[in-house]
Motif scaffolding. Structure first.
Motif, mmCIF file in Angstrom:
data_model
loop_
_atom_site.group_PDB
_atom_site.id
_atom_site.type_symbol
_atom_site.label_atom_id
_atom_site.label_comp_id
_atom_site.label_asym_id
_atom_site.label_seq_id
_atom_site.Cartn_x
_atom_site.Cartn_y
_atom_site.Cartn_z
ATOM 1 N N LEU A 200 0.825 -1.207 0.000
ATOM 2 C CA LEU A 200 0.000 0.000 0.000
ATOM 3 C C LEU A 200 0.860 1.258 0.000
ATOM 4 C CD1 LEU A 200 -2.815 -1.063 2.513
ATOM 5 C CD2 LEU A 200 -3.027 -0.759 0.038
ATOM 6 N N CYS A 201 1.938 1.235 0.792
ATOM 7 C CA CYS A 201 2.852 2.383 0.826
ATOM 8 C C CYS A 201 3.508 2.584 -0.533
ATOM 9 C CB CYS A 201 3.905 2.183 1.908
ATOM 10 S SG CYS A 201 5.036 3.577 2.114
ATOM 11 N N TYR A 202 3.894 1.492 -1.164
ATOM 12 C CA TYR A 202 4.548 1.572 -2.475
ATOM 13 C C TYR A 202 3.609 2.187 -3.511
ATOM 14 C CZ TYR A 202 6.985 0.055 -6.696
ATOM 15 O OH TYR A 202 7.612 0.018 -7.909
ATOM 16 N N LYS A 203 2.329 1.852 -3.421
ATOM 17 C CA LYS A 203 1.355 2.340 -4.401
ATOM 18 C C LYS A 203 0.897 3.767 -4.126
ATOM 19 C CE LYS A 203 0.853 -1.397 -6.968
ATOM 20 N NZ LYS A 203 1.187 -1.401 -8.422
ATOM 21 N N THR A 204 0.960 4.204 -2.876
ATOM 22 C CA THR A 204 0.334 5.488 -2.528
ATOM 23 C C THR A 204 1.303 6.540 -2.005
ATOM 24 O OG1 THR A 204 -0.137 4.719 -0.255
ATOM 25 C CG2 THR A 204 -1.824 4.296 -1.947
ATOM 26 N N SER A 205 2.566 6.180 -1.762
ATOM 27 C CA SER A 205 3.505 7.108 -1.134
ATOM 28 C C SER A 205 4.717 7.325 -2.019
ATOM 29 C CB SER A 205 3.943 6.572 0.235
ATOM 30 O OG SER A 205 5.028 7.305 0.754
ATOM 31 N N ALA A 206 5.345 8.488 -1.830
ATOM 32 C CA ALA A 206 6.586 8.797 -2.557
ATOM 33 C C ALA A 206 7.815 8.257 -1.846
ATOM 34 C CB ALA A 206 6.718 10.312 -2.721
ATOM 35 N N LEU A 207 7.641 7.583 -0.705
ATOM 36 C CA LEU A 207 8.782 7.075 0.051
ATOM 37 C C LEU A 207 9.505 6.001 -0.743
ATOM 38 C CD1 LEU A 207 10.268 7.215 2.820
ATOM 39 C CD2 LEU A 207 8.822 5.306 3.557
ATOM 40 N N ASP A 208 10.823 6.169 -0.911
ATOM 41 C CA ASP A 208 11.628 5.202 -1.647
ATOM 42 C C ASP A 208 11.630 3.862 -0.898
ATOM 43 O OD1 ASP A 208 14.260 3.726 -2.260
ATOM 44 O OD2 ASP A 208 14.209 5.290 -3.802
ATOM 45 N N PRO A 209 11.436 2.719 -1.603
ATOM 46 C CA PRO A 209 11.443 1.409 -0.920
ATOM 47 C C PRO A 209 12.719 1.133 -0.141
ATOM 48 C CG PRO A 209 10.548 1.188 -3.135
ATOM 49 C CD PRO A 209 11.077 2.591 -3.024
ATOM 50 N N GLY A 210 13.815 1.810 -0.488
ATOM 51 C CA GLY A 210 15.038 1.645 0.275
ATOM 52 C C GLY A 210 14.909 2.074 1.726
ATOM 53 N N TRP A 211 13.885 2.887 2.019
ATOM 54 C CA TRP A 211 13.658 3.343 3.392
ATOM 55 C C TRP A 211 12.745 2.401 4.180
ATOM 56 C CZ3 TRP A 211 15.860 7.564 5.811
ATOM 57 C CH2 TRP A 211 16.620 8.398 4.983
ATOM 58 N N TYR A 212 12.164 1.396 3.509
ATOM 59 C CA TYR A 212 11.206 0.540 4.200
ATOM 60 C C TYR A 212 11.838 -0.203 5.374
ATOM 61 C CZ TYR A 212 7.847 1.146 0.350
ATOM 62 O OH TYR A 212 6.970 1.655 -0.570
ATOM 63 N N SER A 213 13.132 -0.502 5.267
ATOM 64 C CA SER A 213 13.792 -1.227 6.355
ATOM 65 C C SER A 213 13.883 -0.397 7.625
ATOM 66 C CB SER A 213 15.200 -1.669 5.926
ATOM 67 O OG SER A 213 15.967 -0.551 5.505
ATOM 68 N N ARG A 214 13.617 0.926 7.537
ATOM 69 C CA ARG A 214 13.669 1.800 8.706
ATOM 70 C C ARG A 214 12.316 1.936 9.404
ATOM 71 N NH1 ARG A 214 18.074 5.779 8.777
ATOM 72 N NH2 ARG A 214 19.516 5.350 7.070
ATOM 73 N N ILE A 215 11.295 1.298 8.880
ATOM 74 C CA ILE A 215 9.939 1.439 9.418
ATOM 75 C C ILE A 215 9.532 0.107 10.033
ATOM 76 C CG2 ILE A 215 7.541 1.942 8.838
ATOM 77 C CD1 ILE A 215 8.604 3.679 6.538
ATOM 78 N N PHE A 216 9.325 0.091 11.332
ATOM 79 C CA PHE A 216 9.146 -1.165 12.055
ATOM 80 C C PHE A 216 8.007 -2.025 11.519
ATOM 81 C CE2 PHE A 216 7.360 -3.697 15.534
ATOM 82 C CZ PHE A 216 8.450 -4.527 15.780
#
Length: 356
Positions: A200-216
């Protein structure tokens, strides 16, 4: 499993120090290696909860703290000494063309930007530097205090050990692990929810997937993958003398090595590598558990991971092999002087309860 932890730590090290001349190959992206660490940690913590700490939360939490904090604090003191030395001019300037890769010292960043901090921010930074919790979240907060998909790293640069945000994610997992890793159904539900949140974040947010490891909540999928791998390992361990299981263990270990080497050329590389690692991990553990070198390498992985960014603060006029060897040497000293005595104490506090 220790050799795999070491491989992942060295993947982060060689990627971070890739600007040095004559660099070693680093096929894995650092954030993928970190997520691979989460899988290994999920396996390890599920194992010790089932086989060592089945009856005592306090022993589990206190022994985890003894594993994480003493080496972290010792390394943080080393960083502060180096930071002050760099600011005083004790080290020469970076070689020509490499100055852009130098990390600012935390002491110089305090001198430059500390006046923008209020009392609450100062207290928060002191606490999170000392006790680690919150370092993952700070990286995503901008100078104006807002959460952003395009962080400016203002608060992150006040952190002494810049890679320690992964420890904050680990500690969060340790807090909930005793309550979530014992039932396979619960593990599967949490893993599915975490993967869905990432999608959902990938589809709706501009946050780079490389940052996903920083989100618990996103990282939780990989911890759960490791926890699930443990339950597969228990089933296989009961059949470890069967020829098919021995073949699987060898094939799984070779598969992880090949996935690592071939990562840059893999289709849908990140999910393929991470799910491949989780599927192969029981075999890797079965093959490595009787090898004493496996534990030696595993013990080095944590201090190597913490120490190597020192050579992004002090950039040496040498090929990459020199900071790599120095990182390994300092990690070995920490292991001998601090980790081994503490490990003997930790082990003396518990008695194993093998899973049936």
């Amino acid at each position: 499993m220790g050799a795999l932890r070491f491989l992942l730590a060295m993947s982060v090290l060689t990627a971070h120090l890739a600007f040095y001349p004559s660099g070693l190959p680093h096929p894995l992206n650092p954030d993928v290696a970190v997520q691979g660490f989460y899988i290994v940690s999920g396996f390890l913590i599920t194992l010790v909860l089932h086989e060592k700490y089945s009856g005592s939360l306090w022993l589990f939490y206190s022994n985890r703290a003894l594993r994480i904090f003493p080496i972290y604090w010792a390394t943080m003191i080393l960083y502060l000494v180096v930071d002050v030395s760099v600011d005083s001019g004790a080290f020469s300037a970076a070689p020509a063309g490499l100055e852009a890769y130098r990390l600012p010292t935390v002491t110089s960043w305090i001198a430059q930007s500390g006046s923008a901090l209020g009392p609450r921010s100062i207290l928060l930074l002191v606490l999170t530097n000392t006790f680690i919790f919150g370092q993952d979240f700070l990286a995503l907060i901008r100078k104006d205090g807002t959460f952003s998909a395009t962080p400016d790293l203002f608060y992150h640069l006040f952190i002494v050990i810049r890679v320690a945000w992964t420890l904050a994610i680990e500690l969060g997992f340790y807090l909930i692990a005793p309550f979530v890793v014992r039932r396979v159904r619960f593990i599967l539900w949490l893993m599915a929810a975490s993967l869905l949140a990432q999608l959902l974040c990938y589809k709706t947010s501009a946050l780079d997937p490389g940052w996903y490891s920083r989100i618990f909540p996103f990282a939780l999928a990989w911890f759960m993958a490791g926890a699930l791998a443990y339950h597969g390992y228990v089933w296989l361990r009961l059949r470890s003398k069967e020829r098919a299981v021995k073949r699987y263990a060898i094939a799984a270990t070779l598969a992880v090595a090949l996935l690592t080497i071939a990562y840059p050329w893999l289709p849908v590389a990140r999910p393929l590598y991470l799910f491949g690692e989780a599927l192969c991990l029981p075999g890797v553990v079965l093959l490595g558990r009787s090898n004493p070198l496996d534990k030696v390498l595993g013990d080095l992985s944590y201090p190597v991971y913490l120490i190597h960014p020192l050579f992004m603060i002090v950039i040496l006029p040498t090929p990459q092999v020199v900071p790599v060897v120095l990182s390994l040497g300092l990690a070995y000293l920490l292991t001998v002087l601090l980790e081994k005595p503490l490990d003997l104490y930790r082990q003396s506090r518990v008695s194993p309860h093998p899973a049936e």
